[in-house]
Motif scaffolding. Structure first.
Motif, mmCIF file in Angstrom:
data_model
loop_
_atom_site.group_PDB
_atom_site.id
_atom_site.type_symbol
_atom_site.label_atom_id
_atom_site.label_comp_id
_atom_site.label_asym_id
_atom_site.label_seq_id
_atom_site.Cartn_x
_atom_site.Cartn_y
_atom_site.Cartn_z
ATOM 1 N N UNK A 53 3.447 15.594 -9.922
ATOM 2 C CA UNK A 53 3.937 15.977 -11.249
ATOM 3 C C UNK A 53 2.831 16.644 -12.063
ATOM 4 N N UNK A 54 1.672 16.003 -12.072
ATOM 5 C CA UNK A 54 0.570 16.550 -12.851
ATOM 6 C C UNK A 54 0.038 17.852 -12.282
ATOM 7 N N UNK A 55 -0.087 17.931 -10.939
ATOM 8 C CA UNK A 55 -0.652 19.127 -10.320
ATOM 9 C C UNK A 55 0.262 20.330 -10.491
ATOM 10 N N UNK A 56 1.576 20.115 -10.336
ATOM 11 C CA UNK A 56 2.521 21.219 -10.507
ATOM 12 C C UNK A 56 2.470 21.738 -11.945
ATOM 13 N N UNK A 57 2.332 20.822 -12.901
ATOM 14 C CA UNK A 57 2.287 21.231 -14.309
ATOM 15 C C UNK A 57 1.058 22.088 -14.603
ATOM 16 N N UNK A 58 -0.135 21.543 -14.300
ATOM 17 C CA UNK A 58 -1.354 22.276 -14.646
ATOM 18 C C UNK A 58 -1.514 23.523 -13.773
ATOM 19 N N UNK A 59 -1.119 23.411 -12.483
ATOM 20 C CA UNK A 59 -1.203 24.578 -11.616
ATOM 21 C C UNK A 59 -0.287 25.692 -12.076
ATOM 22 N N UNK A 60 0.915 25.334 -12.505
ATOM 23 C CA UNK A 60 1.858 26.334 -12.998
ATOM 24 C C UNK A 60 1.363 27.021 -14.253
ATOM 25 N N UNK A 61 0.813 26.236 -15.185
ATOM 26 C CA UNK A 61 0.309 26.815 -16.428
ATOM 27 C C UNK A 61 -0.870 27.747 -16.143
ATOM 28 N N UNK A 62 -1.825 27.276 -15.312
ATOM 29 C CA UNK A 62 -3.006 28.099 -15.007
ATOM 30 C C UNK A 62 -2.612 29.379 -14.275
ATOM 31 N N UNK A 63 -1.702 29.256 -13.288
ATOM 32 C CA UNK A 63 -1.269 30.437 -12.534
ATOM 33 C C UNK A 63 -0.530 31.424 -13.428
ATOM 34 N N UNK A 116 0.823 -1.216 0.000
ATOM 35 C CA UNK A 116 0.000 0.000 0.000
ATOM 36 C C UNK A 116 0.853 1.259 0.000
ATOM 37 N N UNK A 117 1.883 1.300 0.863
ATOM 38 C CA UNK A 117 2.676 2.523 0.953
ATOM 39 C C UNK A 117 3.432 2.800 -0.334
ATOM 40 N N UNK A 118 3.854 1.713 -1.035
ATOM 41 C CA UNK A 118 4.532 1.908 -2.327
ATOM 42 C C UNK A 118 3.554 2.445 -3.356
ATOM 43 N N UNK A 119 2.368 1.830 -3.398
ATOM 44 C CA UNK A 119 1.358 2.261 -4.353
ATOM 45 C C UNK A 119 0.938 3.719 -4.094
ATOM 46 N N UNK A 120 0.750 4.058 -2.805
ATOM 47 C CA UNK A 120 0.352 5.426 -2.464
ATOM 48 C C UNK A 120 1.464 6.418 -2.775
ATOM 49 N N UNK A 121 2.712 6.053 -2.487
ATOM 50 C CA UNK A 121 3.838 6.943 -2.769
ATOM 51 C C UNK A 121 3.989 7.222 -4.246
ATOM 52 N N UNK A 122 3.869 6.162 -5.065
ATOM 53 C CA UNK A 122 3.972 6.341 -6.524
ATOM 54 C C UNK A 122 2.836 7.221 -7.024
ATOM 55 N N UNK A 123 1.624 6.958 -6.501
ATOM 56 C CA UNK A 123 0.465 7.751 -6.930
ATOM 57 C C UNK A 123 0.629 9.216 -6.513
ATOM 58 N N UNK A 124 1.179 9.470 -5.308
ATOM 59 C CA UNK A 124 1.416 10.843 -4.860
ATOM 60 C C UNK A 124 2.415 11.553 -5.759
ATOM 61 N N UNK A 125 3.503 10.864 -6.123
ATOM 62 C CA UNK A 125 4.508 11.468 -7.006
ATOM 63 C C UNK A 125 3.919 11.799 -8.369
#
Length: 386
Positions: free
Chosen positions: A148-158, A135-144
């Protein structure tokens, strides 16, 4: 802004089109990205089939992207970045990015995981039967992946939002400068040589003192009014007390013309410690005389109430008017509306009601407090030369 309405216009049609196209492009980008997943089973499928398989999970990942983009664009940037609260803005942005990544991970481990296994049953039973990592591996990978995706779209929108805000601020500054230049030009055109004007008024005042006390008082009031308009109104802000004194002088001049035929009720505040843009209230009062009292053949009346509470000025102006009139108001009110929008954006409220027998103006302005040293005594003129 008129040259690039798709990017800068705030009209609903342009805004909706702009947002729809932005999210459509982001969806297509993510769809292409997920369709090239390194999964061997997925790569064995035709390209169009891969797009169909990955489109549901791409749609689900749009939810955290929308959350981050709009919280940054409509909360963090206007409420924290533009007012200069940079530390709080940075903390808020970091918290929002991690919240978005957590939301993305939660979707990835629940809804999206279900969708992937349902699709895997159709593609390859072997893939569907593969065991999950810890679980912790799956959650860690999903968080990373979510980071990546949130920083990209958040940066573009901002970046888009900040670019628009910067452009709007520049345009507002240019418009304000243009208005200022036009106002100065109009003032220069309207000015007589001030020294000649005041010297002439001083001579007339001297001659009328022994002839008519009423006439000399009117000349004194006119002199103070002109002095204020010619000199004090060149400044971006003036003491509110001076502005109210000028209004009092103007009312005295106007009421004298009616020779007690005007019913007028005036309430002005006492000494204050605030600043206001010059000539912000006078156009409304002038309009009350020009299109109200002067047009009434019987019982003209005006009621003016100005109050200052905390840092808010409230003016309520009511004047009678003929029930039927063909008079078209001048550009004075339109100009003061524009000045309010430029000088007091989001810091004023103006409502004007044109009733059958009266004209009602309600104005509220958030004022700036003045340092005591900035304020000078209000010019009284009684012991000075005109």
């Amino acid at each position: 802004m008129q040259q690039l309405p798709f990017i800068y216009s705030n009209k609903p049609g342009w805004r909706i089109s702009r947002h729809l196209i932005f999210w459509l492009l982001w969806f297509l980008f993510q769809l292409l990205l997920y369709s090239f997943s390194p999964s061997p089973a997925l790569q064995q499928q035709p390209f169009l089939h891969r797009l169909i398989i990955t489109s549901p999970e791409t749609s689900m990942y749009m939810i955290p992207s929308l959350f981050l983009a709009y919280t940054l664009m409509y909360l963090v940037i206007p409420k924290l970045v533009l007012p200069g609260k940079y530390v709080l803005a940075t903390i808020s942005a970091v918290v929002l990015i991690f919240l978005t990544a957590a939301l993305s991970a939660a979707l990835s481990m629940t809804v999206i995981d279900y969708i992937r296994h349902r699709n895997a049953d159709k593609i390859s039973p072997l893939v569907a039967s593969e065991s999950h990592p810890a679980f912790y591996i799956q959650f860690g990978v999903a968080m990373l992946a979510g980071l990546r995706g949130s920083i990209t779209v958040g940066g573009v929108a901002a970046a888009i939002k900040l670019m628009k805000c910067f452009y709007e601020k520049q345009e507002a500054a240019l418009l304000l400068e243009k208005e200022k230049v036009n106002a100065e030009l109009q003032m220069l055109k309207a000015q007589l040589h001030p020294h000649f004007l005041f010297n002439t008024l001083n001579n007339i005042y001297s001659f009328t003192q022994d002839v008519s006390e009423k006439a000399s008082g009117m000349i004194m009031g006119l002199s103070q009014l002109l002095r204020y308009i010619l000199y004090d109104c060149n400044k971006p802000l003036v003491a509110l007390d001076k502005e109210l004194k000028m209004i009092s002088d103007y009312l005295a001049l106007e009421t004298t013309r009616y020779d007690h035929g005007l019913e007028i009720a005036v309430q002005l505040p006492g000494a204050t410690n605030y600043l206001i843009a010059p000539l912000m209230l006078l156009p409304f009062i002038e309009n009350a005389f020009k299109h109200g009292a002067s047009q009434m053949t019987e019982n003209p009346w005006i009621s003016l109430n100005v109050t200052v509470k905390d840092n808010e000025l409230a003016m309520k102006l009511i004047n009678g008017k003929p029930s039927v009139t063909n008079i078209t108001p001048g550009i004075g009110i339109a100009n003061v509306r524009k000045r309010l929008e430029l000088l007091y954006p989001d810091e004023h409220e103006l409502t004007i009601n044109d009733e059958e027998e009266m004209y009602i103006v309600n104005l509220k302005i958030t004022l700036i407090a003045a340092h005591p040293d900035v304020l000078k005594p209000v010019y009284n003129g009684a012991s000075e030369k005109i």
